[in-house]
Structure formats: structure tokens, C-alpha cells
Write an enzyme that holds these catalytic residues in place. Structure first.
Site, PDB file in Angstrom:
ATOM      1  N   GLU A   1      -7.740 -38.509 -10.358  1.00  0.00           N
ATOM      2  CA  GLU A   1      -9.088 -39.059 -10.288  1.00  0.00           C
ATOM      3  C   GLU A   1      -9.634 -39.205 -11.708  1.00  0.00           C
ATOM      4  O   GLU A   1      -9.858 -38.223 -12.404  1.00  0.00           O
ATOM      5  CB  GLU A   1      -9.992 -38.141  -9.458  1.00  0.00           C
ATOM      6  CG  GLU A   1     -11.365 -38.723  -9.204  1.00  0.00           C
ATOM      7  CD  GLU A   1     -12.197 -37.847  -8.287  1.00  0.00           C
ATOM      8  OE1 GLU A   1     -12.956 -38.406  -7.474  1.00  0.00           O
ATOM      9  OE2 GLU A   1     -12.086 -36.607  -8.379  1.00  0.00           O
TER      10      GLU A   1
ATOM     11  N   LYS B   1     -27.608 -24.259  -6.263  1.00  0.00           N
ATOM     12  CA  LYS B   1     -27.207 -24.262  -7.666  1.00  0.00           C
ATOM     13  C   LYS B   1     -26.774 -25.683  -8.015  1.00  0.00           C
ATOM     14  O   LYS B   1     -25.665 -26.116  -7.707  1.00  0.00           O
ATOM     15  CB  LYS B   1     -26.050 -23.301  -7.940  1.00  0.00           C
ATOM     16  CG  LYS B   1     -25.799 -23.110  -9.455  1.00  0.00           C
ATOM     17  CD  LYS B   1     -24.352 -22.852  -9.801  1.00  0.00           C
ATOM     18  CE  LYS B   1     -23.523 -24.091  -9.866  1.00  0.00           C
ATOM     19  NZ  LYS B   1     -23.880 -25.022 -10.987  1.00  0.00           N
TER      20      LYS B   1
ATOM     21  N   GLY C   1     -27.276 -22.723 -13.338  1.00  0.00           N
ATOM     22  CA  GLY C   1     -26.216 -21.899 -13.886  1.00  0.00           C
ATOM     23  C   GLY C   1     -24.878 -22.594 -13.845  1.00  0.00           C
ATOM     24  O   GLY C   1     -24.734 -23.703 -13.322  1.00  0.00           O
TER      25      GLY C   1
ATOM     26  N   GLY D   1     -20.766 -22.776 -12.803  1.00  0.00           N
ATOM     27  CA  GLY D   1     -19.996 -22.461 -11.611  1.00  0.00           C
ATOM     28  C   GLY D   1     -19.290 -21.131 -11.675  1.00  0.00           C
ATOM     29  O   GLY D   1     -19.246 -20.389 -10.688  1.00  0.00           O
TER      30      GLY D   1
ATOM     31  N   CYS E   1     -16.936 -40.318  -6.225  1.00  0.00           N
ATOM     32  CA  CYS E   1     -15.719 -39.760  -5.640  1.00  0.00           C
ATOM     33  C   CYS E   1     -15.065 -40.701  -4.646  1.00  0.00           C
ATOM     34  O   CYS E   1     -13.854 -40.598  -4.402  1.00  0.00           O
ATOM     35  CB  CYS E   1     -16.035 -38.417  -4.973  1.00  0.00           C
ATOM     36  SG  CYS E   1     -17.447 -38.484  -3.862  1.00  0.00           S
TER      37      CYS E   1
ATOM     38  N   GLU F   1     -16.856 -31.253  -0.075  1.00  0.00           N
ATOM     39  CA  GLU F   1     -16.734 -32.693  -0.320  1.00  0.00           C
ATOM     40  C   GLU F   1     -16.189 -32.816  -1.728  1.00  0.00           C
ATOM     41  O   GLU F   1     -16.894 -32.523  -2.696  1.00  0.00           O
ATOM     42  CB  GLU F   1     -18.094 -33.388  -0.155  1.00  0.00           C
ATOM     43  CG  GLU F   1     -17.969 -34.892   0.027  1.00  0.00           C
ATOM     44  CD  GLU F   1     -17.969 -35.637  -1.290  1.00  0.00           C
ATOM     45  OE1 GLU F   1     -16.851 -35.999  -1.750  1.00  0.00           O
ATOM     46  OE2 GLU F   1     -19.033 -35.859  -1.850  1.00  0.00           O
TER      47      GLU F   1
END
Length: 477
Positions: free
Chosen positions: A380, A171, A202, A204, A280, A246
Site C-alpha cells: 500500500e 485517541k 497520544g 499508538g 485505504c 478497518e
């Protein structure tokens, strides 16, 4: 506008069981470029069932058979390389040069890294105590990938799943689904058996949760926000399935006075602005030894002012837009929070760059005189925003670097390599880059603390998708 409303299930492109259209937006123009369909739990059910059937035979294939398929996939990807780069520019807004040299390149580099690792992985070995150890595919895997480095994460999940004999349901992010669908075409052309790889677009909350909760999914591999990673973990807990994550990062970049400042400061600024700051592991917190703080501030300001925002379809090293209006709003809110907290704006600030009223462009921004308790130092940002924090001693630098819930990456700049490695050993992060040392294909990628668990890439990435079985033979008289 492209019609991309089908899903790839059991070796075929099929219609969704219920229509639910979503437009894919070009972030540079804010115009729709394609329409996809958002799947439902029923679509996920179809895909998992296909993967479960395929696993019965695909799990029994030899390493040599799977290597042959991976080599075919590599040749196809290399042939369609430019198409992949253009697709990523179109839906993510990554500038053309960056898309070609970085975003698309990972699809080749990671695939080669996994091929090399698989060739050197022993699926069966004799232990010193006489027992036999077997490595076997874990089963049907649910893979959820983000929008910021889309092919990077697809390659780091799909390739090891297929390489180890697992089957999978992918996904991808609904913000950048087109590159994933192009990758599905490549997998199909390479000849992987029907059902081994499946793709359902789709959201989450619907498809991602359906995968995580599904009793026939043996493993979830997720990349995205820490908040969403917690949701995946909770959903997966009911079935005690393996979960690898991750997640986010707030990576420190420790700059000592003996570093080559004229080289390392512009390079560090360029790294945070790369991919519009949407990485990230970006070095978003620059911790600077106080004796050179003023000099570093000046160098960072100079580099920041030289950074250029531009049209992503043009070649060059400029900065493109953020991926969406949602992401634009989040970054603006955090920039405004930094200003409200009293951080000094060296470069950029709130609002759009001049001449870019259309598109999700932001001003590349650098804050000085930041303390590690400020919001912009804790959260972040996921945009081209850098904060500068002074420190006095090595111990203080290590303490501030580790004072974060995250632990994905860290960076050290020093002319004393022995000290750099000593500091690196004390940083609570999964990866430490010294003086610009790059991440190389085949090395493990992953973090400590709330940056996740498990490792992606190379041998460690393969082992995440394998179960270990011990066979105990009788003693020989």
C-alpha cells in the site's frame, strides 16, 4: 500558534498528568500551527475510569433520549461545518474544495445514516420460537482513528458508540488532532453526559496500547495500518475483548474492453489522486484487458498529466500535500522501488513537483507495464501513485485482483452490467464499485482478509457496538 494541550475527560478540558508537548505541522508549509500534549497510560486510566462510571447510567437511557442528543449534535456540526473544513485543510493539507465537499461532509452524512439506522433498529424483539432477543450496549469502547479521513473515522466510531448507549475514549491521530478536538467541543455542546465521550491525544505505542490492554475496555475499534491493527489485536487478546478493524488496501480496478474508456479512465485516475492518494480503498491497481491496454495507457497518461498540484488553501480540484515528512519519505521510497523494478513511468516519478520545494508535495505518478509481483503492486503506497497491469481473460483478471493480502474494495468497469456483477461476486473484497457507483451513507464499509473485520456505517455499524442477549421464558401450558 494554538495551545491545544488539554484533554477532554469526564465532561471537562483538563491538563495532562505529565507534560509532553508535540507540535502539529501544516503539511503545506512545514510550519507549526498548534501544540498538543501526548498522553500517557495514566491519562488513559483517567479517561477509562470516567467512561466506566458514565456507562452505569448512560447505558440505561432510551433510544429516544439518545436520538435527541444525536439530533443536537447534527445541528451543531452543520452550524460549525465551515470551521471543520478549514481545520482539516490546515492540518491534513486537503484542498479547500475537497475538505468542504468530502472531508467535512462525512460528519453530516454518517451521522444522518446512523440516526436513520437507530430509528429502525429493534433493541427488543420476539423470536419465532418464543424467546426474546435483547440488544444491549457492549460497554466502554476504545476508539483509535487515523489521519487520512479523520472525521470520517471519528463519526464512524464515536456516533455508533454513543447511539447504542456505550461510552468511549477516543485517541485520534497525533498528526491531525485539531478536528477531533473540535468534534469534542460539539459533543460537549450537544449535552452528552459527562464521561460518555472522552478524548486523549497520544501516540499508538503508548496511549493506543494502553487502551487495547485495559481490562475495563470491552471493545476496541481501530482504523489504520494492518501492522498496527495486528498490535491492537495482540494487546486486546489478554482480556478477550471485541476488536473491529478497518485496515489497509490494495484495491484492484478491473477495466474490460467494453467499458466506456473515455469516461471511466479519467475518473479512475482522479479517484486515485483524490486526497493525495491517502485513502485505504483507493483503486491503486488498474487491471486492463490487453486488447485496449495501449488505449488505456494513453488515456491514463493524458489524465495524469492534466492533474495539478496546488496550495490547499485555494479552491479547486488540485492535489494537496501528503500529511507528513514521514509519509513523504515512504511514498518516495516506493516510487523509487517501482523505477528500480523496471516499471515504465508514464507520469510523475520521484522528487517534488516543480515550484513546491516547501511542503510534503509529491508528483502524481502513474506506472505502466507493472506485474502483480512488483513491490508497487503488492504494498500500500498511500500516495497519488497508480499502477497499470494488463490481463487477457476474465479468469485472469479475477485471479490477479484477488492475489493480494488485502480485500477492502474493488472496482469493475464494463459495458456489460451482467458480467460486471458476475465478476463482482467473485472478488474477495468488502465493497465493489461498478462503473463509478459511489459508497453511500448508511451502507456497510469494511473488508476481507488483512483489510480487517467488522463493518462501519448504518445498521451494521451499530450492531458492532451491541451485545445480543437471549431471554428464555418458560413454556406456557
Amino acid at each position: 500558534m494554538l495551545d491545544k494541550r488539554k484533554f477532554y475527560i469526564d465532561g471537562q478540558w483538563v491538563d495532562p498528568l505529565a507534560p509532553h508537548d508535540l507540535e502539529v505541522i501544516n503539511p503545506a508549509t512545514e510550519e507549526a500551527i498548534a501544540v498538543i500534549s501526548l498522553g500517557t497510560e495514566a491519562d488513559i486510566e483517567r479517561a477509562v475510569a470516567a467512561a466506566k462510571r458514565a456507562f452505569q447510567s448512560y447505558s440505561l437511557t432510551s433510544v429516544e433520549e439518545r436520538l435527541a442528543l444525536l439530533e443536537k449534535l447534527l445541528a451543531i456540526y452543520e452550524r460549525r461545518y465551515e470551521e471543520m473544513a478549514r481545520t482539516i485543510t490546515l492540518e491534513l493539507g486537503a484542498p479547500a474544495t475537497m475538505s468542504r465537499e468530502q472531508q467535512a461532509d462525512v460528519g453530516v452524512g454518517h451521522l444522518k445514516g446512523f440516526i436513520d439506522a437507530l430509528k429502525n433498529l429493534h433493541m427488543r424483539e420476539k423470536l419465532p420460537n418464543g424467546d426474546t432477543l435483547l440488544r444491549e450496549p457492549i460497554g466502554v469502547c476504545g476508539l483509535i482513528t487515523p489521519w487520512n479521513w479523520p472525521i470520517n473515522q471519528i463519526a464512524l466510531k464515536v456516533v455508533p458508540a454513543l447511539a447504542t448507549g456505550c461510552t468511549c475514549v477516543l485517541k485520534p491521530s497525533e498528526f491531525t488532532p485539531l478536528n477531533a478536538m473540535l468534534y469534542a467541543e460539539m459533543v460537549h455542546e450537544a449535552g452528552f453526559p459527562a464521561g460518555t465521550f472522552n478524548l486523549v491525544n497520544g501516540e499508538g505505542a503508548a496511549c493506543g496500547a494502553a487502551l487495547s490492554r485495559h481490562p475495563d475496555i470491552e471493545m476496541m475499534s481501530f482504523t489504520g495500518s494492518t501492522r498496527a491493527g495486528k498490535a491492537v489485536t495482540r494487546d486486546a487478546a489478554e482480556n478477550i475483548k471485541r476488536v473491529t478493524l478497518e485496515l489497509g488496501g490494495k484495491s484492484p480496478n478491473i477495466v474490460f474492453a467494453d467499458a466506456d474508456l473515455e469516461d471511466r479512465i479519467p475518473a479512475s485516475v482522479a479517484e486515485i489522486f483524490n486526497n493525495s492518494g491517502q485513502s485505504c480503498d483507493a483503486p491503486t491497481r488498474m487491471l486492463v484487458e490487453r486488447s485496449v491496454y495501449d488505449k488505456v495507457v494513453a488515456l491514463a497518461e493524458e489524465a495524469g498529466k492534466a492533474a495539478r498540484v496546488g496550495d490547499p488553501t485555494e479552491e479547486g480540484d488540485h492535489i494537496g500535500p501528503l500529511v507528513s515528512d514521514i509519509q513523504f519519505g515512504r511514498v518516495q521510497a516506493l516510487i523509487e522501488a517501482g523505477i528500480a523494478e523496471g516499471a515504465r513511468v508514464l507520469v510523475g516519478g520521484a522528487g517534488k513537483p516543480e515550484g513546491f520545494e516547501k511542503g510534503y508535495f509529491v508528483k502524481p505518478t502513474i506506472f505502466a507495464d507493472v506485474t502483480n509481483d512488483m513491490k508497487i503492486a503488492r504494498e500500500e503506497v498511500f500516495g497519488p501513485v497508480l499502477v497499470l497491469i494488463p490481463f487477457d481473460t476474465e479468469e485472469e483478471a479475477i485471479a490477479v485482483a484477488n492475489d493480494t493480502p488485502y480485500g477492502l474494495a474493488a472496482y469493475v468497469q464494463s459495458g456489460d452490467l451482467e458480467r460486471a456483477q458476475r465478476v463482482a461476486a467473485r472478488l474477495r473484497a468488502g465493497m465493489v464499485h461498478i462503473n463509478g457507483g459511489p459508497h453511500r451513507y448508511g451502507s456497510p464499509f469494511g473488508g476481507y482478509k488483512q483489510s480487517g473485520n467488522g463493518r462501519e456505517g448504518g445498521r451494521f455499524g451499530l450492531e458492532d457496538f451491541l451485545e445480543v442477549k437471549t431471554v428464555h421464558l418458560p413454556d406456557v401450558a
